[in-house]
Design a protein around this motif. Structure first.
Motif, short mmCIF file in Angstrom:
data_model
loop_
_atom_site.label_atom_id
_atom_site.label_comp_id
_atom_site.label_asym_id
_atom_site.label_seq_id
_atom_site.Cartn_x
_atom_site.Cartn_y
_atom_site.Cartn_z
N TYR A 86 1.10 -1.50 -0.22
CA TYR A 86 0.01 0.26 0.45
C TYR A 86 1.06 1.12 -0.12
N ILE A 87 0.47 2.71 -0.78
CA ILE A 87 1.50 3.76 -0.90
C ILE A 87 0.39 4.53 -0.17
N GLY A 88 0.36 5.73 0.47
CA GLY A 88 -0.43 6.89 0.52
C GLY A 88 0.93 7.67 0.51
N THR B 21 1.31 10.10 3.35
CA THR B 21 1.20 9.65 5.05
C THR B 21 1.20 8.40 5.23
N THR B 22 1.33 7.88 6.60
CA THR B 22 1.62 7.15 7.22
C THR B 22 0.37 6.68 7.43
N HIS B 23 -0.69 7.68 7.94
CA HIS B 23 -1.71 7.57 8.56
C HIS B 23 -2.83 7.10 7.35
N GLU B 24 -2.87 7.35 6.33
CA GLU B 24 -3.81 7.19 5.02
C GLU B 24 -2.58 6.19 4.49
N ALA B 25 -1.32 5.61 4.32
CA ALA B 25 -1.36 3.74 4.08
C ALA B 25 -2.30 2.83 5.59
N HIS C 173 6.52 -4.35 6.72
CA HIS C 173 7.75 -3.01 6.54
C HIS C 173 6.93 -1.94 6.00
N THR C 174 7.70 -0.79 6.36
CA THR C 174 7.05 0.72 6.41
C THR C 174 7.95 1.15 6.07
N LEU D 236 6.34 9.75 -0.80
CA LEU D 236 5.45 9.14 -0.30
C LEU D 236 5.56 7.64 0.70
N VAL D 237 4.94 6.61 1.58
CA VAL D 237 4.96 6.50 2.82
C VAL D 237 4.63 4.55 1.74
#
Length: 403
Positions: free
Chosen positions: A6-8, A10-14, A30-31, A47-48
């Motif tokens: 997944y890509i977002g 922000t971290t919150h969005e992802a 993994h992040t 991006l995250v």
């Protein structure tokens, strides 16, 4: 296992996408931060990327009723056959025993004189054995077992700690070592001194206090943190904020989020040390900041550096090492060794209501020489938590021997 990327922005969005797609049982593998492709990536924020996984549920095979019925019939027939065979075997054994008994009686009758002589010899030997037994019993009474130390051993207090208690008690009453009442009273004094006064969370000069909750998996760190947060917020009327660094499982974040909503106190999620600094600046006007961390397998070295970096980022934060009273003496010693990289911490013990013995508490206190703070004795928030009162714990360890 179903693994997805997944890509977002922000971290919150992802993380929100992970939760929406895979559910609360998803595991974060993994992040990392990545640049956008092309020229746009030169001028845009990174991006995250989050790699997450969830266990796939295996469909249950269809039930074959006919096969189950036939299996039940076969099993019943097999059990009946086994029962019949056992009955026949018992009949044969009984016949053999009767035959042997008959032969034995005949031999005794034929050798009656020899049997009488043998009986006389046995009687003489029995008298000798009785005399020796009386001597052994008399010797045993001279080495009576200390009932106080036996109580401690029954509480799974380690041999090293029992010996240390016995040594300290002997120093208190050298001339009255045989008086069990005095010995019991002095044992209580020694144990109470070993437990010590409970550590208090009261702030010094009104300064903000930051507390990290660390420990192995499954000991109840998050629930314990929630109990303390509720006490500080609802009873002591302090301004409390929560932070969670336990982002390994989304369900762990959701659990603390539920508590924060019930208590009406803020919750922030952090992923690395620099996030801790930012949150502490944002919550500068709060009295207490309580930080939940991911449980660590104490047998593995993995995660030590990350945990220490989080704590160091808070600058002079306090640490609670949370352990369960249901853990064995060997596990307690292993856990304490695995957290030796933390120079200063306080002890919290959970699951007193589930523990059969309390020796783990005394063992940990003796090995670590760190102050005790709280004991939890149930799942209810905020009720089932008390300060580690030395008198109450000593009574629990010694029972009626301590008054």
């Amino acid at each position: 296992m179903n693994i997805k990327r997944y890509i977002g922005k922000t971290t919150h969005e992802a993380m929100a996408r992970v939760k929406r797609d895979l559910g609360s049982e998803a595991v974060i593998l993994h992040t990392r931060k990545i640049k956008q492709k092309g020229i746009r990536g030169w001028f845009s924020k990174p991006l995250v990327e989050v790699i997450a996984a969830v266990e796939e549920k295996q469909p249950e095979p269809p039930v074959d009723l006919a096969q189950q019925l036939q299996s039940a019939i076969n099993q019943a027939n097999a059990e009946q056959t086994a029962s019949d065979n056992q009955y026949q075997a018992e009949i044969r054994d009984l016949k053999d025993q009767v035959g042997n008994l008959t032969e034995l009686v005949e031999n005794v009758i034929k050798n009656i004189d020899v049997a009488k002589d043998a009986a006389k010899v046995q009687e003489a030997n029995a008298s000798t054995v009785d005399v020796a037994g009386d001597q052994v019993d008399a010797a045993d009474t001279t080495s009576a077992v200390n009932p106080i130390l036996e109580k401690l051993r029954a509480q799974n207090v380690s041999p090293a700690v029992v010996d240390e208690i016995d040594r300290r008690v002997a120093l208190l009453a050298l001339d009255q070592a045989d008086n069990m009442a005095i010995y019991a009273a002095n044992t209580g004094v020694v144990i109470r001194d070993m437990i010590g006064e409970p550590y208090s969370m009261e702030s010094v000069n009104g300064a903000r206090q930051v507390f990290f909750f660390v420990g192995p998996t499954g000991v109840g760190k998050t629930t314990t943190l929630a109990k303390i947060a509720a006490k500080l917020s609802l009873i002591d009327e302090k301004r409390v904020a929560l932070i969670t660094a336990d982002t390994y499982r989304i369900a762990a974040v959701d659990q603390l989020k539920t508590y924060s909503e019930i208590l009406s106190i803020p919750l922030d999620v952090v992923y690395e040390a620099e996030d801790v600094v930012a949150v502490l600046e944002k919550r500068a006007d709060y009295d207490y900041i309580l930080v939940d961390t991911a449980g660590r397998n104490h047998k593995l070295a993995e995660g030590k550096d990350d945990l220490k970096a989080l704590i160091d980022a808070a600058n002079q934060a306090h640490v609670f090492l949370v352990m369960s009273l249901t853990s064995s003496a060997q596990d307690i010693e292993s856990i304490l060794k695995s957290y030796a990289f933390l120079e200063d911490y306080k002890l919290i013990f959970t699951k007193m209501d589930e523990a059969e013995t309390l020796g783990s508490l005394l063992n940990a206190k003796y090995i670590s020489n760190k102050p005790l703070s709280f004991i939890t004795n149930g799942q209810s928030v905020p009720d089932d938590i008390v300060e580690a009162d030395a008198d109450r714990l000593t009574r629990a360890l010694l029972g009626d021997s301590y008054e």
